[in-house]
Design a protein around this motif. Structure first.
Motif, PDB file in Angstrom:
ATOM      1  N   LEU A 113     -10.050   1.137   6.090  1.00  0.00           N
ATOM      2  CA  LEU A 113      -9.135   2.191   5.645  1.00  0.00           C
ATOM      3  C   LEU A 113      -8.190   1.658   4.562  1.00  0.00           C
ATOM      4  O   LEU A 113      -7.926   2.343   3.564  1.00  0.00           O
ATOM      5  CB  LEU A 113      -8.316   2.718   6.826  1.00  0.00           C
ATOM      6  N   MET A 114      -7.715   0.426   4.753  1.00  0.00           N
ATOM      7  CA  MET A 114      -6.832  -0.173   3.755  1.00  0.00           C
ATOM      8  C   MET A 114      -7.582  -0.450   2.459  1.00  0.00           C
ATOM      9  O   MET A 114      -7.043  -0.252   1.365  1.00  0.00           O
ATOM     10  CB  MET A 114      -6.223  -1.457   4.313  1.00  0.00           C
ATOM     11  N   ALA A 115      -8.818  -0.904   2.562  1.00  0.00           N
ATOM     12  CA  ALA A 115      -9.633  -1.123   1.364  1.00  0.00           C
ATOM     13  C   ALA A 115      -9.827   0.179   0.608  1.00  0.00           C
ATOM     14  O   ALA A 115      -9.718   0.222  -0.632  1.00  0.00           O
ATOM     15  CB  ALA A 115     -10.990  -1.721   1.759  1.00  0.00           C
ATOM     16  N   THR A 116     -10.090   1.247   1.352  1.00  0.00           N
ATOM     17  CA  THR A 116     -10.271   2.560   0.724  1.00  0.00           C
ATOM     18  C   THR A 116      -8.980   3.026   0.072  1.00  0.00           C
ATOM     19  O   THR A 116      -8.983   3.577  -1.033  1.00  0.00           O
ATOM     20  CB  THR A 116     -10.731   3.593   1.774  1.00  0.00           C
ATOM     21  N   GLY A 117      -7.850   2.793   0.758  1.00  0.00           N
ATOM     22  CA  GLY A 117      -6.561   3.184   0.199  1.00  0.00           C
ATOM     23  C   GLY A 117      -6.265   2.468  -1.104  1.00  0.00           C
ATOM     24  O   GLY A 117      -5.814   3.080  -2.076  1.00  0.00           O
ATOM     25  N   PHE A 118      -6.527   1.156  -1.142  1.00  0.00           N
ATOM     26  CA  PHE A 118      -6.318   0.399  -2.373  1.00  0.00           C
ATOM     27  C   PHE A 118      -7.272   0.847  -3.463  1.00  0.00           C
ATOM     28  O   PHE A 118      -6.897   0.933  -4.639  1.00  0.00           O
ATOM     29  CB  PHE A 118      -6.505  -1.101  -2.113  1.00  0.00           C
ATOM     30  N   LEU A 119      -8.502   1.131  -3.094  1.00  0.00           N
ATOM     31  CA  LEU A 119      -9.490   1.563  -4.092  1.00  0.00           C
ATOM     32  C   LEU A 119      -9.066   2.866  -4.753  1.00  0.00           C
ATOM     33  O   LEU A 119      -9.104   2.992  -5.984  1.00  0.00           O
ATOM     34  CB  LEU A 119     -10.858   1.736  -3.427  1.00  0.00           C
ATOM     35  N   ILE A 120      -8.637   3.821  -3.934  1.00  0.00           N
ATOM     36  CA  ILE A 120      -8.242   5.123  -4.476  1.00  0.00           C
ATOM     37  C   ILE A 120      -6.944   5.017  -5.268  1.00  0.00           C
ATOM     38  O   ILE A 120      -6.838   5.530  -6.392  1.00  0.00           O
ATOM     39  CB  ILE A 120      -8.100   6.151  -3.339  1.00  0.00           C
ATOM     40  N   THR A 121      -5.945   4.338  -4.681  1.00  0.00           N
ATOM     41  CA  THR A 121      -4.625   4.282  -5.315  1.00  0.00           C
ATOM     42  C   THR A 121      -4.605   3.397  -6.551  1.00  0.00           C
ATOM     43  O   THR A 121      -4.130   3.800  -7.610  1.00  0.00           O
ATOM     44  CB  THR A 121      -3.575   3.770  -4.306  1.00  0.00           C
ATOM     45  N   GLU A 122      -5.121   2.184  -6.413  1.00  0.00           N
ATOM     46  CA  GLU A 122      -5.032   1.198  -7.498  1.00  0.00           C
ATOM     47  C   GLU A 122      -6.081   1.426  -8.588  1.00  0.00           C
ATOM     48  O   GLU A 122      -5.774   1.353  -9.779  1.00  0.00           O
ATOM     49  CB  GLU A 122      -5.195  -0.216  -6.929  1.00  0.00           C
ATOM     50  N   ILE A 123      -7.311   1.675  -8.181  1.00  0.00           N
ATOM     51  CA  ILE A 123      -8.419   1.721  -9.138  1.00  0.00           C
ATOM     52  C   ILE A 123      -8.667   3.123  -9.679  1.00  0.00           C
ATOM     53  O   ILE A 123      -8.738   3.334 -10.887  1.00  0.00           O
ATOM     54  CB  ILE A 123      -9.709   1.159  -8.502  1.00  0.00           C
ATOM     55  N   VAL A 124      -8.809   4.079  -8.764  1.00  0.00           N
ATOM     56  CA  VAL A 124      -9.147   5.440  -9.194  1.00  0.00           C
ATOM     57  C   VAL A 124      -7.948   6.147  -9.816  1.00  0.00           C
ATOM     58  O   VAL A 124      -8.025   6.679 -10.929  1.00  0.00           O
ATOM     59  CB  VAL A 124      -9.695   6.261  -8.004  1.00  0.00           C
ATOM     60  N   LEU A 125      -6.821   6.151  -9.106  1.00  0.00           N
ATOM     61  CA  LEU A 125      -5.631   6.849  -9.595  1.00  0.00           C
ATOM     62  C   LEU A 125      -4.759   6.001 -10.512  1.00  0.00           C
ATOM     63  O   LEU A 125      -3.933   6.528 -11.251  1.00  0.00           O
ATOM     64  CB  LEU A 125      -4.792   7.345  -8.412  1.00  0.00           C
ATOM     65  N   GLY A 126      -4.928   4.675 -10.446  1.00  0.00           N
ATOM     66  CA  GLY A 126      -4.161   3.775 -11.311  1.00  0.00           C
ATOM     67  C   GLY A 126      -2.670   3.813 -11.071  1.00  0.00           C
ATOM     68  O   GLY A 126      -1.879   3.632 -11.999  1.00  0.00           O
ATOM     69  N   LYS A 127      -2.245   3.995  -9.816  1.00  0.00           N
ATOM     70  CA  LYS A 127      -0.809   4.104  -9.519  1.00  0.00           C
ATOM     71  C   LYS A 127      -0.106   2.759  -9.359  1.00  0.00           C
ATOM     72  O   LYS A 127       1.110   2.707  -9.243  1.00  0.00           O
ATOM     73  CB  LYS A 127      -0.611   4.940  -8.248  1.00  0.00           C
ATOM     74  N   LYS A 128      -0.872   1.694  -9.343  1.00  0.00           N
ATOM     75  CA  LYS A 128      -0.303   0.337  -9.261  1.00  0.00           C
ATOM     76  C   LYS A 128       0.641   0.198  -8.066  1.00  0.00           C
ATOM     77  O   LYS A 128       1.807  -0.136  -8.200  1.00  0.00           O
ATOM     78  CB  LYS A 128       0.420  -0.004 -10.563  1.00  0.00           C
ATOM     79  N   MET A 129       0.085   0.452  -6.895  1.00  0.00           N
ATOM     80  CA  MET A 129       0.861   0.360  -5.665  1.00  0.00           C
ATOM     81  C   MET A 129       1.394  -1.057  -5.446  1.00  0.00           C
ATOM     82  O   MET A 129       2.505  -1.236  -4.943  1.00  0.00           O
ATOM     83  CB  MET A 129      -0.015   0.782  -4.476  1.00  0.00           C
ATOM     84  N   LEU A 130       0.620  -2.053  -5.850  1.00  0.00           N
ATOM     85  CA  LEU A 130       1.064  -3.438  -5.688  1.00  0.00           C
ATOM     86  C   LEU A 130       2.346  -3.701  -6.477  1.00  0.00           C
ATOM     87  O   LEU A 130       3.265  -4.358  -5.996  1.00  0.00           O
ATOM     88  CB  LEU A 130      -0.039  -4.394  -6.144  1.00  0.00           C
ATOM     89  N   ARG A 131       2.398  -3.176  -7.694  1.00  0.00           N
ATOM     90  CA  ARG A 131       3.592  -3.358  -8.517  1.00  0.00           C
ATOM     91  C   ARG A 131       4.785  -2.674  -7.872  1.00  0.00           C
ATOM     92  O   ARG A 131       5.901  -3.217  -7.877  1.00  0.00           O
ATOM     93  CB  ARG A 131       3.348  -2.809  -9.920  1.00  0.00           C
ATOM     94  N   GLN A 132       4.571  -1.494  -7.296  1.00  0.00           N
ATOM     95  CA  GLN A 132       5.661  -0.786  -6.626  1.00  0.00           C
ATOM     96  C   GLN A 132       6.134  -1.543  -5.395  1.00  0.00           C
ATOM     97  O   GLN A 132       7.329  -1.606  -5.103  1.00  0.00           O
ATOM     98  CB  GLN A 132       5.193   0.621  -6.241  1.00  0.00           C
ATOM     99  N   MET A 133       5.192  -2.154  -4.663  1.00  0.00           N
ATOM    100  CA  MET A 133       5.549  -2.919  -3.469  1.00  0.00           C
ATOM    101  C   MET A 133       6.406  -4.130  -3.821  1.00  0.00           C
ATOM    102  O   MET A 133       7.197  -4.600  -3.000  1.00  0.00           O
ATOM    103  CB  MET A 133       4.269  -3.363  -2.751  1.00  0.00           C
ATOM    104  N   MET A 134       6.248  -4.643  -5.023  1.00  0.00           N
ATOM    105  CA  MET A 134       7.023  -5.798  -5.470  1.00  0.00           C
ATOM    106  C   MET A 134       8.289  -5.382  -6.210  1.00  0.00           C
ATOM    107  O   MET A 134       8.922  -6.187  -6.877  1.00  0.00           O
ATOM    108  CB  MET A 134       6.168  -6.690  -6.360  1.00  0.00           C
TER     109      MET A 134
END
Length: 215
Positions: A113-134
């Motif tokens: 589920l987490m892999a899917t979440g990262f795939l959709i958010t980071e790759i497909v939507l390009g929202k850069k969740m990692l950058r927001q987390m930091m």
């Protein structure tokens, strides 16, 4: 403190399993007395008591996590809600059918589920969740964030596969120990590697301008 709070269900699962392994008869009696209605046949055997007790503990601990966050007025992360749903369903099936197979699938389902979440958010939507987390404080090229997004997708997908391999090729004791120490250690190593990768691509900090020349 937050790390301990996040890891609390795993820690309690490990601790309760180990305790029940040394007190199997007492664990079986407790389960039969209080949760016999939730078990097919109404009886828990001594050999299955440790993993069933640990399953009950992790379900309750996950519920308490959400209740505490709600009581403190804090936002409950979507993944925590998803984790609760997964552990309640798989934990309930484990208890009812006396079958640890279901709870052994729980980490894999969460990882995927987490892999899917990262795939959709980071790759497909390009929202850069990692950058927001930091906190948006790390300045690196967009390609670096994309590479990190893919890295987390592959890491979580791989951890899901690894969990299944350990769960169904080794004794339950080994799987429980891996769930506590192996997965935590691998996640720590991966996180440190991510930090090293980021540091190599961060823009150099400019030296502060001189306020004046000395005469």
């Amino acid at each position: 403190m937050k790390i301990f709070f996040d890891l609390l269900p795993i820690i309690l699962f490990f601790a309760s399993y180990k305790w029940a392994g040394s007190n199997a008869e007492q664990a079986a009696q407790w389960l039969n007395h209080y949760l016999g209605f939730a078990v097919s046949g109404g009886s828990v055997g001594v050999t299955e008591a440790p993993v069933l007790l640990a399953t009950v503990v992790v379900v309750v601990a996950t519920m308490l996590q959400i209740l505490v966050l709600k009581a403190l007025g804090k936002r409950v992360d979507k993944m925590l809600w998803a984790g609760l749903a997964v552990v309640v369903v798989l934990g309930g099936l484990t208890l009812w059918f006396h079958d640890e197979t279901f709870i052994k699938w729980k980490p894999t389902v969460i990882y995927w589920l987490m892999a899917t979440g990262f795939l959709i958010t980071e790759i497909v939507l390009g929202k850069k969740m990692l950058r927001q987390m930091m906190g948006g404080q790390v300045d690196v090229p967009e390609a670096v964030w994309r590479n990190l997004g893919w890295a987390w997708v592959l890491f979580f997908a791989g951890m899901g596969v690894l969990n299944l391999w350990v769960a169904f090729n080794f004794p339950t004791d080994t799987w429980v120990s891996f769930k506590m120490w192996g997965s935590l250690g691998l996640t720590l190593v991966f996180t440190l590697a991510q930090g090293v990768y980021l540091s190599r691509h961060m823009a150099p900090t400019e030296a502060p301008a001189e306020s004046g020349k000395q005469g």
